[in-house]
Design an enzyme around this catalytic site. Structure first.
Site, PDB file in Angstrom:
ATOM      1  N   SER A   1     -25.878 -11.971 -17.109  1.00  0.00           N
ATOM      2  CA  SER A   1     -25.132 -13.197 -17.421  1.00  0.00           C
ATOM      3  C   SER A   1     -25.792 -13.966 -18.560  1.00  0.00           C
ATOM      4  O   SER A   1     -25.118 -14.468 -19.468  1.00  0.00           O
ATOM      5  CB  SER A   1     -25.068 -14.106 -16.192  1.00  0.00           C
ATOM      6  OG  SER A   1     -24.309 -13.496 -15.185  1.00  0.00           O
TER       7      SER A   1
ATOM      8  N   ARG B   1      -7.975  -5.803 -14.033  1.00  0.00           N
ATOM      9  CA  ARG B   1      -8.537  -7.016 -13.396  1.00  0.00           C
ATOM     10  C   ARG B   1      -7.757  -8.262 -13.834  1.00  0.00           C
ATOM     11  O   ARG B   1      -7.294  -8.348 -14.968  1.00  0.00           O
ATOM     12  CB  ARG B   1     -10.028  -7.129 -13.734  1.00  0.00           C
ATOM     13  CG  ARG B   1     -10.813  -5.978 -13.115  1.00  0.00           C
ATOM     14  CD  ARG B   1     -12.273  -6.031 -13.462  1.00  0.00           C
ATOM     15  NE  ARG B   1     -12.923  -7.201 -12.904  1.00  0.00           N
ATOM     16  CZ  ARG B   1     -14.184  -7.536 -13.178  1.00  0.00           C
ATOM     17  NH1 ARG B   1     -14.899  -6.800 -14.008  1.00  0.00           N
ATOM     18  NH2 ARG B   1     -14.714  -8.602 -12.627  1.00  0.00           N
TER      19      ARG B   1
ATOM     20  N   SER C   1     -15.744 -19.420  -9.772  1.00  0.00           N
ATOM     21  CA  SER C   1     -15.964 -18.328 -10.725  1.00  0.00           C
ATOM     22  C   SER C   1     -16.645 -18.872 -11.964  1.00  0.00           C
ATOM     23  O   SER C   1     -16.095 -19.727 -12.667  1.00  0.00           O
ATOM     24  CB  SER C   1     -14.631 -17.679 -11.109  1.00  0.00           C
ATOM     25  OG  SER C   1     -14.780 -16.970 -12.322  1.00  0.00           O
TER      26      SER C   1
ATOM     27  N   ASP D   1     -22.539 -10.721  -6.520  1.00  0.00           N
ATOM     28  CA  ASP D   1     -22.765  -9.365  -7.042  1.00  0.00           C
ATOM     29  C   ASP D   1     -23.708  -8.544  -6.164  1.00  0.00           C
ATOM     30  O   ASP D   1     -23.837  -7.337  -6.352  1.00  0.00           O
ATOM     31  CB  ASP D   1     -23.330  -9.437  -8.464  1.00  0.00           C
ATOM     32  CG  ASP D   1     -22.297  -9.960  -9.450  1.00  0.00           C
ATOM     33  OD1 ASP D   1     -21.084  -9.894  -9.155  1.00  0.00           O
ATOM     34  OD2 ASP D   1     -22.698 -10.443 -10.523  1.00  0.00           O
TER      35      ASP D   1
HETATM   36  C1  S3P Z   1     -20.518 -13.573 -14.031  1.00  0.00           C
HETATM   37  C2  S3P Z   1     -19.809 -14.185 -13.043  1.00  0.00           C
HETATM   38  C3  S3P Z   1     -19.394 -13.516 -11.799  1.00  0.00           C
HETATM   39  C4  S3P Z   1     -20.145 -12.207 -11.583  1.00  0.00           C
HETATM   40  C5  S3P Z   1     -20.231 -11.398 -12.836  1.00  0.00           C
HETATM   41  C6  S3P Z   1     -20.953 -12.173 -13.919  1.00  0.00           C
HETATM   42  C7  S3P Z   1     -20.879 -14.349 -15.227  1.00  0.00           C
HETATM   43  O1  S3P Z   1     -18.013 -13.228 -11.879  1.00  0.00           O
HETATM   44  O2  S3P Z   1     -19.532 -11.467 -10.564  1.00  0.00           O
HETATM   45  O3  S3P Z   1     -20.941 -10.191 -12.603  1.00  0.00           O
HETATM   46  O4  S3P Z   1     -21.789 -13.910 -15.980  1.00  0.00           O
HETATM   47  O5  S3P Z   1     -20.285 -15.398 -15.457  1.00  0.00           O
HETATM   48  P1  S3P Z   1     -16.886 -14.298 -11.441  1.00  0.00           P
HETATM   49  O6  S3P Z   1     -16.940 -15.445 -12.348  1.00  0.00           O
HETATM   50  O7  S3P Z   1     -15.582 -13.543 -11.555  1.00  0.00           O
HETATM   51  O8  S3P Z   1     -17.227 -14.650 -10.017  1.00  0.00           O
END
Ligand code: S3P
Length: 449
Positions: free
Chosen positions: A38, A139, A184, A334
Site C-alpha cells: 500500500s 472486480r 475501503s 488481507d
Molecule cells: C488497499 C486496500 C484494501 C486492501 C488492498 C490494498 C490499499 O482494499 O485489501 O490489498 O492499498 O488501499 P479495499 O480498499 O478494497 O479494502
C-alpha cells in the site's frame, strides 16, 4: 529427510511442490519481508503528481507496484530503475499528468486502478482508457465511480459503467462529502486524490476506519488534510500543493503475517521478523493472533517517515479458537486467508464474520479458502460474510489451486507446512504480485539456513 520445496514451470503457470518430513521442521532465525504494498503504490503516485523529486527506499518490487510505475510513466512521469536501492520519481506537478497514447494497464492491482481513477477523473480535457487482468476486470469499480460521478466525473465502463475496461474524460471536479457504505482505503484514497484538484473541502466518512497511509502521506507531501477520528472522516482542501519527499517503505505486515502464522503453528519455532510496518490501521492480525494466544511481541518500536515500524518476535504456542468481526476486520482484511490457516491448528472453533469484502478481492477468498482447505482435509465452511473453521485439523497433502490470487497461494503454502505427504499448489506464481521472494524465504527457513 529434508523438506522438499520445488517450483516447476509449466507455462504460463508454476506449480509449487511441498513435502515436509514427518517429524516437522521448526522455523528459526531472523528474516525481513519486502516493502509494504500500500505504501509503495502511494509513494509512486504521490511522487508522480508532486512538484520535484521523490526518493523511495524499500519499494516493493512486486508485480502490483510495477503496474503503478508503468501507468504513470505512460503519463509522462520519469521513474528511475525500480531495482535501485533508492528509486526516484520526477513529479510532473498536480494536474499535469499527460494524456497517455496507450491503454493504462493496472494488471492485477485494484489499488493501482482505483486510486489512479481519482487522479484521471480530475484532469480536465484529457482522455484515458484503463484496464487490468481478468481478475481485475471482474472486480467492482462502481464503488469508486459512484463518488467520482457525484463530483462531476465522466467515466464509462462495461456492464452499465461498473467494470473495467473503463474510459475517463477528465473534468474540473467539485468537492463532496462522501459517506462510504464500505470501509475501503481504496475508495477513501480515490476520493481524496480526486479532491486534491477540486476547489474546497472534500470529505470521506467511513463506517469503520480503513488503512490511513494516504492520509499520512498526503500530509507529509504538504496537502492540507484534516482527520476527525470520532466520525472516521478525512478531509482534503483543494487545490493542493504537493512537494516531493523522501519515503522509506517499511516491511509489509501482510507479508509478515505468513511467517507469524507459520511460526505460531509449528512446534519449536521462533522467528524475528525485522522492520515491519505496524500502523494501527493494519495491526488487526497481531490482535487476532494474540487473542488466539499466539506468542508475539513487538521490539524496537520506532517511527520511520511517518509510519510506525517494529521488529516482530513470534514463538510457537498452542492457539485457541476465537470469534472475529466488526471494526477489526478492515484492519486485517488481507490477512484473513492466513488467519484461517492459523485457526486450523487452534483448539476449538474460529468464526470470522463481517468480512463479505473478501468475496471481491483478487478471488472470492471466502469460497476459495473454504474449498482449498477442505481439499487438504480441514473442516472449513463458508458463511455469507466469513468463514467457520474447526481447529485440531489433520491435513493431508493434495493438489490445490491459488485461483491466481497471491494471498491464497501463500496461505496454502503455510497450511502445507503442516500437511502429511506432498502438496501441489497450482498457479503459485501469483505470489509475485506482492511477495516475489516468498518461495525463496520459505525454502530458506525449511532447510534451516
Ligand atoms: C488497499 C486496500 C484494501 C486492501 C488492498 C490494498 C490499499 O482494499 O485489501 O490489498 O492499498 O488501499 P479495499 O480498499 O478494497 O479494502
Amino acid at each position: 529427510m529434508p523438506a522438499v520445496i520445488h517450483l516447476a514451470t509449466t507455462p504460463p503457470h508454476q506449480t509449487l511442490t511441498l513435502h515436509m518430513p514427518a517429524e516437522g521442521i521448526a522455523l528459526q532465525g531472523r528474516i525481513t519481508v519486502p516493502g509494504d504494498k500500500s505504501i509503495s503504490h502511494r509513494s509512486l503516485m504521490l511522487g508522480a503528481i508532486a512538484t520535484g523529486e521523490t526518493r523511495i527506499q524499500g519499494l516493493l518490487l512486486g508485480e502490483d507496484p510495477r503496474s503503478t510505475a508503468r501507468c504513470f510513466e505512460a503519463m509522462g512521469v520519469k521513474v528511475s530503475d525500480l531495482e535501485a536501492d533508492w528509486v526516484t520519481v520526477k513529479g510532473v506537478g498536480l494536474g499535469n499528468l499527460q494524456e497517455p497514447t496507450e491503454v493504462l494497464d493496472a494488471g492485477n492491482s485494484g489499488t493501482t486502478l482505483r486510486l489512479m481513477l481519482g487522479l484521471l477523473a480530475s484532469h480536465p480535457d484529457r482522455f484515458f482508457t484503463v484496464t487490468g487482468d481478468s481478475s481485475l476486470r471482474s472486480r467492482p469499480m462502481s464503488r469508486v465511480i459512484k463518488p467520482l460521478s457525484q463530483m462531476g466525473a465522466t467515466i464509462w465502463g462495461r456492464q452499465d459503467n461498473t467494470l473495467a475496461p473503463l474510459a475517463v474524460r477528465g473534468q474540473q471536479l467539485k468537492p463532496i462529502h462522501y459517506h462510504s457504505p464500505i470501509a475501503s482505503a481504496q475508495v477513501k484514497s480515490c476520493v481524496l486524490l480526486a479532491g486534491l484538484l477540486a476547489e474546497g473541502a472534500t470529505t470521506v466518512t467511513e463506517p469503520s476506519l480503513s488503512r490511513d497511509h494516504s492520509e499520512r502521506m498526503l500530509r507529509a507531501f504538504g496537502a492540507n488534510l484534516t482527520i476527525d477520528p470520532n466520525t472516521r472522516s478525512a478531509t482534503v482542501y483543494g487545490p493542493a500543493q504537493l512537494t516531493g519527499q523522501t519515503v522509506i517503505v517499511p516491511g509489509d505486515i501482510s507479508s509478515a503475517a505468513f511467517w507469524l502464522v507459520a511460526a505460531a503453528i509449528t512446534p519449536g519455532s521462533e522467528l524475528l521478523i525485522e522492520n515491519v510496518g505496524v500502523n494501527p490501521t493494519r495491526t488487526g492480525i497481531l490482535e487476532a493472533l494474540q487473542a488466539m494466544e499466539a506468542d508475539i511481541t513487538l521490539e524496537n518500536e520506532r517511527l520511520v517517515t511517518g509510519e510506525p515500524v517494529a521488529d516482530l518476535r513470534v514463538r510457537h504456542s498452542q492457539l485457541k479458537g476465537a470469534s472475529f468481526g466488526g471494526d477489526l476486520i478492515p484492519r486485517m482484511i488481507d490477512e484473513i486467508p492466513v488467519l484461517a490457516v492459523a485457526a486450523l491448528f487452534a483448539q476449538g472453533k474460529t468464526v470470522i464474520t463481517d468480512a463479505a469484502e473478501l468475496r471481491v478481492k483478487e478471488s472470492d477468498r471466502i469460497t476459495v479458502m473454504a474449498q482449498q482447505l477442505t481439499a487438504l482435509g480441514a473442516q472449513a465452511s463458508e458463511l455469507p460474510d466469513g468463514l467457520e473453521i474447526q481447529g485440531g485439523a489433520v491435513l493431508t497433502g493434495t493438489e490445490v489451486d491459488s485461483y491466481t490470487d497471491h494471498r491464497i497461494a501463500m496461505s496454502l503454502a503455510i497450511a502445507a507446512l503442516q500437511a502429511s505427504g506432498t502438496t501441489l499448489i497450482h498457479r503459485a506464481e501469483a505470489a509475485a504480485v506482492s511477495y516475489p521472494e516468498f518461495i525463496h524465504t520459505l525454502d530458506h527457513l525449511c532447510q534451516g539456513r
